[in-house]
Design a protein around this motif. Structure first.
Motif, PDB file in Angstrom:
ATOM      1  N   LYS A  34       0.808  -1.227   0.000  1.00 21.83           N
ATOM      2  CA  LYS A  34       0.000   0.000   0.000  1.00 21.83           C
ATOM      3  C   LYS A  34       0.842   1.278   0.000  1.00 21.83           C
ATOM      4  O   LYS A  34       0.303   2.363  -0.167  1.00 21.83           O
ATOM      5  CB  LYS A  34      -0.910   0.004   1.229  1.00 21.83           C
ATOM      6  CG  LYS A  34      -1.974  -1.057   1.150  1.00 21.83           C
ATOM      7  CD  LYS A  34      -2.937  -0.902   2.307  1.00 21.83           C
ATOM      8  CE  LYS A  34      -3.865  -2.089   2.398  1.00 21.83           C
ATOM      9  NZ  LYS A  34      -4.264  -2.388   3.768  1.00 21.83           N
ATOM     10  N   LEU A  35       2.153   1.157   0.199  1.00 25.87           N
ATOM     11  CA  LEU A  35       3.001   2.359   0.214  1.00 25.87           C
ATOM     12  C   LEU A  35       3.369   2.762  -1.218  1.00 25.87           C
ATOM     13  O   LEU A  35       4.547   2.810  -1.603  1.00 25.87           O
ATOM     14  CB  LEU A  35       4.257   2.108   1.057  1.00 25.87           C
ATOM     15  CG  LEU A  35       3.993   1.926   2.560  1.00 25.87           C
ATOM     16  CD1 LEU A  35       5.267   1.515   3.292  1.00 25.87           C
ATOM     17  CD2 LEU A  35       3.412   3.199   3.186  1.00 25.87           C
ATOM     18  N   GLU A  36       2.331   3.068  -1.991  1.00 24.35           N
ATOM     19  CA  GLU A  36       2.532   3.318  -3.425  1.00 24.35           C
ATOM     20  C   GLU A  36       3.320   4.594  -3.695  1.00 24.35           C
ATOM     21  O   GLU A  36       4.173   4.633  -4.581  1.00 24.35           O
ATOM     22  CB  GLU A  36       1.175   3.433  -4.123  1.00 24.35           C
ATOM     23  CG  GLU A  36       0.599   2.095  -4.469  1.00 24.35           C
ATOM     24  CD  GLU A  36      -0.824   2.210  -4.976  1.00 24.35           C
ATOM     25  OE1 GLU A  36      -1.160   3.229  -5.593  1.00 24.35           O
ATOM     26  OE2 GLU A  36      -1.589   1.259  -4.727  1.00 24.35           O
ATOM     27  N   TYR A  37       2.999   5.642  -2.943  1.00 23.78           N
ATOM     28  CA  TYR A  37       3.671   6.921  -3.199  1.00 23.78           C
ATOM     29  C   TYR A  37       5.163   6.815  -2.859  1.00 23.78           C
ATOM     30  O   TYR A  37       6.003   7.376  -3.554  1.00 23.78           O
ATOM     31  CB  TYR A  37       2.991   8.036  -2.405  1.00 23.78           C
ATOM     32  CG  TYR A  37       3.446   9.421  -2.829  1.00 23.78           C
ATOM     33  CD1 TYR A  37       3.299   9.856  -4.144  1.00 23.78           C
ATOM     34  CD2 TYR A  37       4.040  10.292  -1.922  1.00 23.78           C
ATOM     35  CE1 TYR A  37       3.732  11.109  -4.542  1.00 23.78           C
ATOM     36  CE2 TYR A  37       4.469  11.555  -2.311  1.00 23.78           C
ATOM     37  CZ  TYR A  37       4.318  11.960  -3.629  1.00 23.78           C
ATOM     38  OH  TYR A  37       4.748  13.202  -4.027  1.00 23.78           O
ATOM     39  N   ILE A  38       5.469   6.058  -1.806  1.00 24.68           N
ATOM     40  CA  ILE A  38       6.891   5.869  -1.436  1.00 24.68           C
ATOM     41  C   ILE A  38       7.625   5.180  -2.586  1.00 24.68           C
ATOM     42  O   ILE A  38       8.740   5.557  -2.950  1.00 24.68           O
ATOM     43  CB  ILE A  38       7.022   5.020  -0.138  1.00 24.68           C
ATOM     44  CG1 ILE A  38       6.193   5.623   0.992  1.00 24.68           C
ATOM     45  CG2 ILE A  38       8.480   4.847   0.272  1.00 24.68           C
ATOM     46  CD1 ILE A  38       6.656   6.981   1.446  1.00 24.68           C
ATOM     47  N   ARG A  39       6.979   4.163  -3.171  1.00 26.31           N
ATOM     48  CA  ARG A  39       7.633   3.468  -4.309  1.00 26.31           C
ATOM     49  C   ARG A  39       7.843   4.423  -5.474  1.00 26.31           C
ATOM     50  O   ARG A  39       8.876   4.404  -6.139  1.00 26.31           O
ATOM     51  CB  ARG A  39       6.783   2.276  -4.772  1.00 26.31           C
ATOM     52  CG  ARG A  39       6.879   1.075  -3.873  1.00 26.31           C
ATOM     53  CD  ARG A  39       6.558  -0.206  -4.636  1.00 26.31           C
ATOM     54  NE  ARG A  39       5.192  -0.251  -5.107  1.00 26.31           N
ATOM     55  CZ  ARG A  39       4.143  -0.577  -4.343  1.00 26.31           C
ATOM     56  NH1 ARG A  39       4.329  -0.869  -3.068  1.00 26.31           N
ATOM     57  NH2 ARG A  39       2.928  -0.616  -4.834  1.00 26.31           N
TER      58      ARG A  39
END
Ligand code: HEM
Length: 283
Positions: free
Chosen positions: A109-114
């Motif tokens: 769920k940590l899409e923005y971090i990726r």
């Protein structure tokens, strides 16, 4: 290096005493001295010489360590200059890592971090150059705005592909030098660039990151083809965990001006004198 050679000798000596079938079924989770070196020695067998083992280990260390360290450094460098994006990242982290340990589900769920990590790899690709040597004579296509008749490549030619320039090319990217992780969420048409199919996330549904297929090879964060990085998924997960845990606890500011952080290039792009930051504990 001497310590490494002694370690190699110790690990190889142990192998001579073990039988091959047992080695292949070895359960590394229950091994007292489980290590990458132990695994390499087991897999390579007793015949491999120390030099080859040392080279394998160095490949894994440089390929997997320097690159990840560099992408984390540049992610912090870029975020520290973009506090709005840092807050957006922290909002995502706060909503996903509510309590307990990081799990695979939470990581997904940590899409923005990726996206931050891959945008840092767009601006500071590791390595900045890919190098190939032609084994046979060949002809490369001219590409967009290149020689119509293409380029003759004699056998034995060394070819340097500047991924740094490719990733900052105004042909493929809007505001190419800007840090804009959100750019990867929007499809982009081919812009009449001959030979390029545009940027289309539908080309690789469910991909963990905007890969070379989605970008039709305008973006090569982990290379492409048969020699593509074997550690791409691991590297991305590892970097996501590290960045998320740092930003969860701290706000980061640069100590000094960004211009003082000079780039030095080699196998990776790194900073000339480190990245000096001021950390403030988040409340
Ligand atoms: C952010 C981190 C990383 C980046 C940016 C990265 C990037 C790359 C790139 C661009 C290549 C292709 C080189 C070429 O085409 O000449 C490559 C190859 C390779 N990478 Fe990574 N890498 C990363 C992390 C890792 C990790 C964690 C490992 C191992 C656990 C790893 C192992 C390798 C190996 C063994 C190769 C050579 C593959 C081959 O030639 O068959 N890398 N990497």
């Amino acid at each position: 290096m001497i310590a490494l050679m002694i370690l190699l000798k110790m690990q190889k000596k142990q192998d001579r005493e073990a039988d091959v079938e047992k080695l292949q079924q070895r359960d590394y989770s229950s091994l007292k001295d489980a290590s990458l070196l132990r695994f390499l020695v087991d897999m390579r067998g007793a015949d491999v010489d120390d030099r080859q083992l040392r080279d394998d280990l160095m490949t894994m260390l440089i390929a997997g360590h320097e690159t990840t360290a560099a992408v984390l450094t540049w992610s912090i460098f870029l975020l520290a200059q973009n506090p709005t994006k840092m807050r957006k990242a922290q909002a995502e982290i706060d909503s996903v890592l509510i309590d307990g340990a990081i799990t695979a589900e939470k990581l997904k769920k940590l899409e923005y971090i990726r996206l931050i990590i891959v945008e840092a790899l767009r601006l500071y690709p590791q390595p900045p150059l890919l190098i190939r040597r032609s084994l046979r004579p060949d002809k490369l296509p001219g590409g967009y705005n290149g020689a119509k008749e293409g380029y003759e490549i004699p056998a034995g030619t060394d070819i340097f592909l500047s991924i740094y320039n490719l990733h900052r090319s105004p042909y493929f990217w809007d505001s190419p030098n800007e840090f804009e992780p959100e750019r990867f969420t929007v499809p982009k048409k081919d812009e009449n660039i001959e030979g390029w199919a545009g940027f289309d996330p539908d080309r690789s549904p469910g991909a963990m990151y905007p890969n070379e297929i989605i970008a039709d090879f305008a973006f090569l964060p982990f290379g492409g083809g048969p020699r593509k990085c074997v550690g791409d998924q691991f590297a991305l997960l590892e970097s996501t965990v590290a960045l998320a845990l740092l930003l969860q606890k701290f706000d980061v500011e640069l100590r000094g001006s960004p211009d003082e952080v000079e780039m030095v290039t080699g196998a990776t792009i790194h900073t000339k004198n480190g990245l000096w930051c001021r950390l403030r504990k988040r409340t």
